[in-house]
Design a protein around this motif. Sequence first.
Motif, PDB file in Angstrom:
ATOM      1  N   LEU A 198      95.815 -42.832 -47.555  1.00  0.00           N
ATOM      2  CA  LEU A 198      94.691 -43.071 -46.671  1.00  0.00           C
ATOM      3  C   LEU A 198      94.851 -44.141 -45.892  1.00  0.00           C
ATOM      4  O   LEU A 198      94.501 -43.922 -44.572  1.00  0.00           O
ATOM      5  CB  LEU A 198      93.556 -43.170 -47.612  1.00  0.00           C
ATOM      6  N   THR A 222      85.564 -44.198 -46.073  1.00  0.00           N
ATOM      7  CA  THR A 222      86.290 -44.080 -47.420  1.00  0.00           C
ATOM      8  C   THR A 222      85.251 -43.714 -48.348  1.00  0.00           C
ATOM      9  O   THR A 222      84.276 -44.696 -48.576  1.00  0.00           O
ATOM     10  CB  THR A 222      87.004 -45.088 -47.711  1.00  0.00           C
ATOM     11  N   GLY A 225      87.929 -44.816 -53.100  1.00  0.00           N
ATOM     12  CA  GLY A 225      89.133 -45.804 -52.737  1.00  0.00           C
ATOM     13  C   GLY A 225      89.942 -46.210 -54.015  1.00  0.00           C
ATOM     14  O   GLY A 225      91.177 -46.605 -53.839  1.00  0.00           O
ATOM     15  N   THR A 236      91.681 -40.757 -54.052  1.00  0.00           N
ATOM     16  CA  THR A 236      90.855 -41.046 -52.981  1.00  0.00           C
ATOM     17  C   THR A 236      90.258 -39.982 -51.899  1.00  0.00           C
ATOM     18  O   THR A 236      90.764 -38.863 -52.098  1.00  0.00           O
ATOM     19  CB  THR A 236      91.761 -42.205 -52.038  1.00  0.00           C
ATOM     20  N   ALA A 238      87.782 -39.276 -48.030  1.00  0.00           N
ATOM     21  CA  ALA A 238      87.169 -39.976 -46.856  1.00  0.00           C
ATOM     22  C   ALA A 238      86.319 -38.679 -46.114  1.00  0.00           C
ATOM     23  O   ALA A 238      86.814 -37.549 -46.506  1.00  0.00           O
ATOM     24  CB  ALA A 238      88.296 -40.362 -46.035  1.00  0.00           C
TER      25      ALA A 238
END
Length: 386
Positions: A198, A222, A225, A236, A238
């Motif tokens: 990311l 995000t 995370g 992760t 987003a």
Amino acid sequence: MDAMMAKAGARERLNGSQQTLIDLSHHIHAHPELGYQEELASRWLAEALADAGFAVELGVHDLPTAFVARAGSGPLHVAICAEYDCLPAIGHACGHNIIAAMAVGAGLAAAQVADEVGLTVTVLGTPAEEVGNASGKVLLLERGAFDGMHAAMMVHPGPLDIALPNLIAAALFNVRYTGKEAHAAAFPELGINAADALTVAQVAIGLLRQHIRITDRIHGITTKGGDAPNVIPAHTAATYIVRAETLGQLEELTPRLFHCFEAGALATGARLEFDGGDKPYAHVVHHTALSLLYQRNAETLGRQFVEMAQVAGTTDMGNVSLGLPAIHPLIGINSLPAVNHQPEFAAACTTPAADQALMDGALAMAWTAVDAAADDTLRASLLGQA
Ligand SMILES: [Zn+2]
Ligand SMILES: [Zn+2]
């Protein structure tokens, strides 16, 4: 009935409902509901319209919080769109409580004189404007809710009155990286770092900004995370929004953003998945004649308009505006320095200035519908487009 008399009748009807409409706005504001979960708001709005004699159906086109409320039987069929969803965490910071009550008010006022001036009036309950993909109006449009209508109107609260706001196209999508957990100090060589993926993507997006149009927008958050600093993050996520002045430009820009996310996967070995982005919001094409009529009517009520070219929001009314003549002016609630999507703006959405905007926007929309029905050239042009 001439237009002047019709407008007086519409005004009288609206004024008779002032307290009901303000209460409706404040109740919705006090009970914020996210997109597609607007059970209270949609029911309150449907009830208010049914009480006023509209034929109401709540839960239409497979959307439980969408509704159709119809009155009058004239040849010119005008839709007034209500929005009533809130934003996560900050409530009605976009003033959709005002939009909702305003749409009801415009509906009541226009319905009062609909048959005399030759109007059919539909207040359309359009859920989930803030969701960013596959929103209420996008799905309603796809499913035929606007079929047979000649024009669609809504008025959106903002800091100032703007007749032709610059409203651009946007797509929202979710990104997920999957890597592999490992002890971050003892065995890092065994991990695949999804957070690094990311980070690489975000750096690539930052660099991309030098090479896009000045009118483009890329922004995101995000949403996941990692779980612990001593575990290599394996998951992760987003959510990003990409915007451009037109749907065409958006289609050019979106793949370039995807490449940035692919770069993160390539650099780290994490697996990349996307979803969303398949039902974007279109830019708004304002119907000029209707927008000018709205502005003139609002000015008659004492409102003052400004031009503000750099403001570039997005609305699913854009999709509607590509399908039929539509207007989406902004109405000021005297909120500055607070602007949309701030908690301070949410606080400004039940002030006396917000209540006044509700009433002014409702009447200016109803009067615009009356004007459209009374103007031979405009009416013929609108009727010809269905
Ligand atoms: Zn908003
Ligand atoms: Zn909004």
